[in-house]
Design a protein around this motif. Structure first.
Motif, short mmCIF file in Angstrom:
data_model
loop_
_atom_site.label_atom_id
_atom_site.label_comp_id
_atom_site.label_asym_id
_atom_site.label_seq_id
_atom_site.Cartn_x
_atom_site.Cartn_y
_atom_site.Cartn_z
N PHE A 201 0.84 -1.21 0.00
CA PHE A 201 0.00 0.00 0.00
C PHE A 201 0.87 1.25 0.00
CE2 PHE A 201 -2.33 3.39 2.11
CZ PHE A 201 -3.60 3.32 1.55
N VAL A 202 1.91 1.25 0.82
CA VAL A 202 2.77 2.43 0.94
C VAL A 202 3.60 2.63 -0.33
CG1 VAL A 202 4.58 3.54 2.31
CG2 VAL A 202 2.89 2.09 3.44
N VAL A 203 4.17 1.56 -0.85
CA VAL A 203 5.01 1.66 -2.05
C VAL A 203 4.20 2.22 -3.22
CG1 VAL A 203 6.26 0.32 -3.78
CG2 VAL A 203 6.66 -0.11 -1.36
N GLU A 204 2.96 1.75 -3.36
CA GLU A 204 2.12 2.22 -4.47
C GLU A 204 1.77 3.70 -4.35
OE1 GLU A 204 -1.16 -0.47 -4.32
OE2 GLU A 204 -0.12 -2.04 -5.46
N ARG A 205 1.94 4.26 -3.14
CA ARG A 205 1.59 5.67 -2.90
C ARG A 205 2.77 6.43 -2.28
NH1 ARG A 205 -2.18 2.05 -2.07
NH2 ARG A 205 -4.33 2.39 -2.80
N LYS A 206 3.98 5.98 -2.55
CA LYS A 206 5.13 6.52 -1.82
C LYS A 206 5.43 7.97 -2.15
CE LYS A 206 8.82 4.82 -4.87
NZ LYS A 206 10.08 4.04 -4.90
N ASP A 207 4.80 8.52 -3.21
CA ASP A 207 4.98 9.94 -3.52
C ASP A 207 4.02 10.83 -2.73
OD1 ASP A 207 7.03 9.45 -5.31
OD2 ASP A 207 5.67 9.22 -7.02
N HIS A 208 3.10 10.20 -1.99
CA HIS A 208 2.18 10.98 -1.16
C HIS A 208 2.99 11.66 -0.04
CE1 HIS A 208 -1.07 12.06 1.56
NE2 HIS A 208 -1.96 11.71 0.64
N PRO A 209 2.87 12.97 0.15
CA PRO A 209 3.68 13.67 1.14
C PRO A 209 3.59 13.08 2.55
CG PRO A 209 2.54 15.24 -0.26
CD PRO A 209 2.01 13.88 -0.62
N TYR A 210 2.40 12.64 2.96
CA TYR A 210 2.26 12.09 4.30
C TYR A 210 3.07 10.79 4.45
CZ TYR A 210 0.17 10.36 8.61
OH TYR A 210 -0.01 9.89 9.90
N LEU A 211 2.99 9.92 3.45
CA LEU A 211 3.70 8.64 3.52
C LEU A 211 5.21 8.86 3.37
CD1 LEU A 211 1.29 6.30 1.53
CD2 LEU A 211 1.54 6.54 4.01
N GLN A 212 5.59 9.82 2.55
CA GLN A 212 7.02 10.13 2.42
C GLN A 212 7.60 10.54 3.77
OE1 GLN A 212 8.25 12.88 -0.61
NE2 GLN A 212 8.63 11.17 -2.00
N LYS A 213 6.85 11.37 4.49
CA LYS A 213 7.32 11.83 5.80
C LYS A 213 7.37 10.66 6.78
CE LYS A 213 6.38 15.43 9.29
NZ LYS A 213 6.23 14.61 10.49
N MET A 214 6.36 9.78 6.74
CA MET A 214 6.32 8.63 7.64
C MET A 214 7.51 7.70 7.40
SD MET A 214 3.28 5.77 8.10
CE MET A 214 3.83 4.71 6.74
N ALA A 245 14.90 -1.38 1.46
CA ALA A 245 15.92 -0.43 1.02
C ALA A 245 15.79 -0.14 -0.47
CB ALA A 245 17.32 -0.97 1.33
N TYR A 246 15.47 -1.16 -1.24
CA TYR A 246 15.34 -1.02 -2.69
C TYR A 246 14.14 -0.16 -3.07
CZ TYR A 246 14.63 -2.46 -7.57
OH TYR A 246 14.45 -2.48 -8.93
N TYR A 247 12.98 -0.45 -2.49
CA TYR A 247 11.76 0.26 -2.87
C TYR A 247 11.73 1.71 -2.37
CZ TYR A 247 9.70 -4.10 -4.50
OH TYR A 247 9.45 -5.26 -5.19
N TYR A 248 12.39 1.95 -1.24
CA TYR A 248 12.40 3.30 -0.68
C TYR A 248 13.78 3.95 -0.82
CZ TYR A 248 8.08 1.68 1.57
OH TYR A 248 6.83 1.17 1.83
N GLU A 249 14.50 3.61 -1.87
CA GLU A 249 15.89 4.07 -2.01
C GLU A 249 16.00 5.59 -1.94
OE1 GLU A 249 19.67 3.92 -5.14
OE2 GLU A 249 17.92 2.64 -5.50
N ASP A 250 15.10 6.30 -2.60
CA ASP A 250 15.20 7.76 -2.61
C ASP A 250 15.02 8.34 -1.21
OD1 ASP A 250 12.56 6.89 -2.62
OD2 ASP A 250 11.82 8.59 -3.80
N VAL A 251 14.07 7.80 -0.44
CA VAL A 251 13.84 8.28 0.92
C VAL A 251 15.03 7.91 1.81
CG1 VAL A 251 12.25 8.29 2.87
CG2 VAL A 251 11.37 7.96 0.55
N LEU A 252 15.54 6.71 1.63
CA LEU A 252 16.69 6.24 2.41
C LEU A 252 17.91 7.12 2.19
CD1 LEU A 252 17.97 3.99 4.19
CD2 LEU A 252 18.44 2.74 2.07
#
Length: 283
Positions: A201-214, A245-252
């Motif tokens: 759910f999060v990966v599919e919406r990872k550009d959402h500002p709230y989820l990015q912050k979370m 780590a792979y799916y959230y590489e940019d945030v990491l």
């Protein structure tokens, strides 16, 4: 034949090498983390895999690297259960951090981190692995992991902290009740994998500002609890293994930059690099 196994809490990747160190077979089973799976399920799960049962009598050595195998008692469980299927095989069991260190090794010392269903870290200089911190599991540890992010999402949904759009989409996607969530978290095997599943759910919406912050906050937690304790953290390259780590590489990488840390390579599935390490340095 030789089997090399990388086992997380969710799934295990198996590679079988022939007598010429060539890949003979690749396959998967569920993860065999002794902290979560009933040991009596290990043999039946392996025997479901016809590829493994076909070659089981030809396998003479098994290198098994698994989450939850940082204590000898759990290593002994894996050795005992694998020995029931692969009769006569020499079985070596080590924790998944060792596999991560081997898979991420590029000829120079580095901090190596696992970010998958769970999380962990170590420092590998090419010869020895230094583990500065204990792995406390998904209840009080595993910062930045799939189970930690899933836990945050579920908690925020039920405690009405999600923005209206995300709350509505979560409810429509899962139709999850409190009773069902509590049952899966407290009364079924592998609750950490259950929580980690919500990352879809999060990966599919990872550009959402709230989820990015979370997610960003979880990555900062990971670095704070599992990396900054190493004196080498400020200078060494920090390499990552695992799907989170792979799916959230940019945030990491953003969280690392905020702390002036140097993230090197990120490998989603370490099994191929792990096999290459064994061929070059061990077999």
């Amino acid at each position: 034949m030789v089997a090399i196994v990388d086992s997380g809490s969710t799934k295990s990747d198996w590679v079988i090498l022939d007598d010429f160190k060539k890949v003979f077979l690749k396959t998967e089973t569920i993860g065999f983390n002794p902290n979560f799976i009933n040991k009596e399920l290990i043999v039946p799960e392996i025997e479901k895999n016809t590829s493994l049962t076909t070659v089981k009598n030809s396998i003479k050595k098994i290198f098994f690297y698994g989450s939850g195998c940082g204590v000898q008692q759990n290593c002994d469980i894996i050795i005992e259960e694998l020995g029931k299927v692969f009769i006569g095989a020499e079985i070596m069991v080590k924790e998944d951090l060792t596999a991560a260190a081997y898979a991420a090794y590029r000829g120079k010392p580095a901090i190596v981190c696992i970010l998958g269903t769970g999380s962990n870290s170590c420092y590998f200089n090419g010869e020895t692995i230094k583990i500065q911190l204990p792995s406390l599991g998904f209840l009080v540890g595993d910062e930045g992991s799939g189970s930690a992010i899933g836990k945050q999402l579920v908690r925020r949904f039920f405690m009405q902290k999600l923005p209206a759009d995300l709350s509505s989409e979560f409810e429509e996607t899962y139709k999850l009740t409190v009773e069902e969530a509590l049952k899966n978290m407290y009364h079924t095997p592998r609750p950490n994998a259950y929580l980690a599943d919500f990352n879809k759910f999060v990966v599919e919406r990872k550009d959402h500002p709230y989820l990015q912050k979370m997610v960003h906050e979880e990555m900062l937690n990971f670095f704070d609890y599992q990396v900054l304790a190493y004196v080498e953290a400020k200078d060494a390259e920090i390499n990552f293994i695992g799907s989170i780590a792979y799916y959230y590489e940019d945030v990491l990488r953003s969280a690392a930059a905020e702390l002036n840390l140097n993230v090197g390579q990120i490998v989603q599935k370490p099994i191929e690099s792990l096999v290459s390490y064994h061929i070059q340095y061990i077999l």
